[in-house]
Design a protein around this motif. Structure first.
Motif, short mmCIF file in Angstrom:
data_model
loop_
_atom_site.label_atom_id
_atom_site.label_comp_id
_atom_site.label_asym_id
_atom_site.label_seq_id
_atom_site.Cartn_x
_atom_site.Cartn_y
_atom_site.Cartn_z
N ILE A 1 -22.18 27.52 56.39
CA ILE A 1 -23.13 26.53 55.87
C ILE A 1 -24.52 26.94 56.32
O ILE A 1 -24.76 27.14 57.51
CB ILE A 1 -22.80 25.12 56.36
N PHE A 2 -25.42 27.07 55.35
CA PHE A 2 -26.79 27.49 55.65
C PHE A 2 -27.74 26.35 55.31
O PHE A 2 -27.88 25.97 54.15
CB PHE A 2 -27.14 28.76 54.87
N ALA B 1 -37.28 32.90 56.08
CA ALA B 1 -36.02 33.37 55.48
C ALA B 1 -36.17 33.73 54.01
O ALA B 1 -35.25 34.28 53.41
CB ALA B 1 -34.93 32.32 55.64
N VAL B 2 -37.33 33.41 53.41
CA VAL B 2 -37.55 33.69 51.99
C VAL B 2 -38.64 34.75 51.85
O VAL B 2 -39.72 34.63 52.42
CB VAL B 2 -37.97 32.42 51.22
N THR B 3 -38.32 35.80 51.09
CA THR B 3 -39.29 36.82 50.73
C THR B 3 -39.46 36.79 49.23
O THR B 3 -38.49 37.03 48.50
CB THR B 3 -38.84 38.22 51.17
N GLY B 4 -40.66 36.48 48.77
CA GLY B 4 -40.84 36.26 47.33
C GLY B 4 -40.06 35.04 46.94
O GLY B 4 -40.38 33.93 47.35
N SER B 5 -38.98 35.22 46.18
CA SER B 5 -38.10 34.12 45.83
C SER B 5 -36.65 34.45 46.18
O SER B 5 -35.72 33.92 45.57
CB SER B 5 -38.23 33.77 44.35
N LEU C 1 -33.77 34.30 49.08
CA LEU C 1 -33.36 33.70 50.34
C LEU C 1 -32.41 34.64 51.06
O LEU C 1 -31.39 35.05 50.53
CB LEU C 1 -32.66 32.36 50.07
N ASP C 2 -32.75 34.99 52.31
CA ASP C 2 -31.94 35.88 53.13
C ASP C 2 -31.07 35.04 54.06
O ASP C 2 -31.55 34.46 55.03
CB ASP C 2 -32.84 36.81 53.94
N LEU C 3 -29.77 34.98 53.77
CA LEU C 3 -28.86 34.21 54.60
C LEU C 3 -28.63 34.87 55.95
O LEU C 3 -28.03 34.27 56.84
CB LEU C 3 -27.53 34.02 53.88
N ASN C 4 -29.11 36.09 56.10
CA ASN C 4 -28.95 36.83 57.35
C ASN C 4 -30.25 36.84 58.15
O ASN C 4 -30.43 37.67 59.04
CB ASN C 4 -28.51 38.26 57.04
N ALA C 5 -31.14 35.91 57.85
CA ALA C 5 -32.47 35.92 58.47
C ALA C 5 -32.43 35.74 59.98
O ALA C 5 -33.32 36.21 60.69
CB ALA C 5 -33.35 34.84 57.84
N ASN C 6 -31.41 35.06 60.49
CA ASN C 6 -31.31 34.84 61.94
C ASN C 6 -30.54 35.93 62.66
O ASN C 6 -30.31 35.84 63.85
CB ASN C 6 -30.63 33.50 62.21
N GLY C 7 -30.12 36.95 61.95
CA GLY C 7 -29.27 37.97 62.55
C GLY C 7 -27.87 37.87 61.99
O GLY C 7 -27.61 37.13 61.05
N THR C 8 -26.95 38.60 62.58
CA THR C 8 -25.59 38.66 62.06
C THR C 8 -25.01 37.27 61.88
O THR C 8 -25.02 36.45 62.79
CB THR C 8 -24.69 39.47 63.01
#
Length: 217
Positions: A126-127, A107-111, A113-120
């Protein structure tokens, strides 16, 4: 399929349960007509649940729902991932207490954090980040209709946050601190630490303001 009090409702194929209802102008539309199981306690007003989605029969539940989004042109859409099992949650425009568990390794690219990493993620407020310790200084993928979300590390994991003072903001998506001074702190899952995230505009950039809730070890 009990206690119905519905105005303008339309939905495609739910097998088993779907209880206590009261829908108002809801439209529960799956792409190919199969959901299979639960969608209980309902009470949905002016909400369009769109594509909950093709072949949702694997573990579909979405229990104890309370959905009451403000009307925007009649309805607001929420996309649920095909594997969504969302139980005992309250979802409204302020946020949600439904939990999306993110893999910190992916879920992290570089620094960032993508809260959408699991899809929509539009039902999730709460993440919880697990699998790996992470360091972040920016965010992406925050649910667009929520005022606030929570980010927390799983038990046994640590999230290191690098934040910027308002005067140092230089890009969209950066994290702005709330006056903690150092601009660098750890959220420790074993302690129950978390941050509340909200949007702000600083210096013409769209940033995320983090309010820390850090429990002393």
């Amino acid at each position: 399929f009990t206690n119905i009090e519905s105005i303008g409702s339309s939905f495609e194929c739910i097998y088993g349960a779907y209880e206590f209802n009261i829908l108002n102008t809801a439209l529960f539309g799956s792409n190919y007509g199969t959901m299979n199981g639960e969608f209980k306690y309902n009470n949905i007003e002016n909400v369009h649940l769109s594509s909950a989605t093709e072949s949702t029969d694997a573990g579909f539940k979405f229990n104890y729902n309370v959905l009451s989004f403000p009307s925007a042109g009649g309805v607001i859409g929420i996309e649920l991932r095909p594997d969504a099992i969302i139980e005992n949650c309250v979802i409204n425009s302020k946020g949600s207490d439904a939990v999306d568990v993110l893999d910190g390794s992916s879920a992290v690219t570089g620094s960032t954090l993508d809260l959408n990493a699991n899809g929509t993620n539009y039902a999730y407020g709460i993440f919880e980040v697990g699998t790996a310790d992470i360091t972040i200084d920016s965010l992406t993928g925050m649910p667009s209709q929520f005022e606030k979300v929570i980010i927390r590390p799983a038990v046994g994991r640590t999230i290191t946050v690098t934040s910027f003072a308002a005067s140092f903001v230089s890009a969209n998506g950066q994290i702005v601190d709330n006056g903690i001074g150092s601009g660098f702190y750890d959220l420790v899952g074993d302690n129950g630490d978390y941050v509340v995230v909200s949007r702000r505009t600083v210096g013409g950039f769209n940033v995320y303001y983090l309010e820390q809730f850090i429990i002393p070890a």
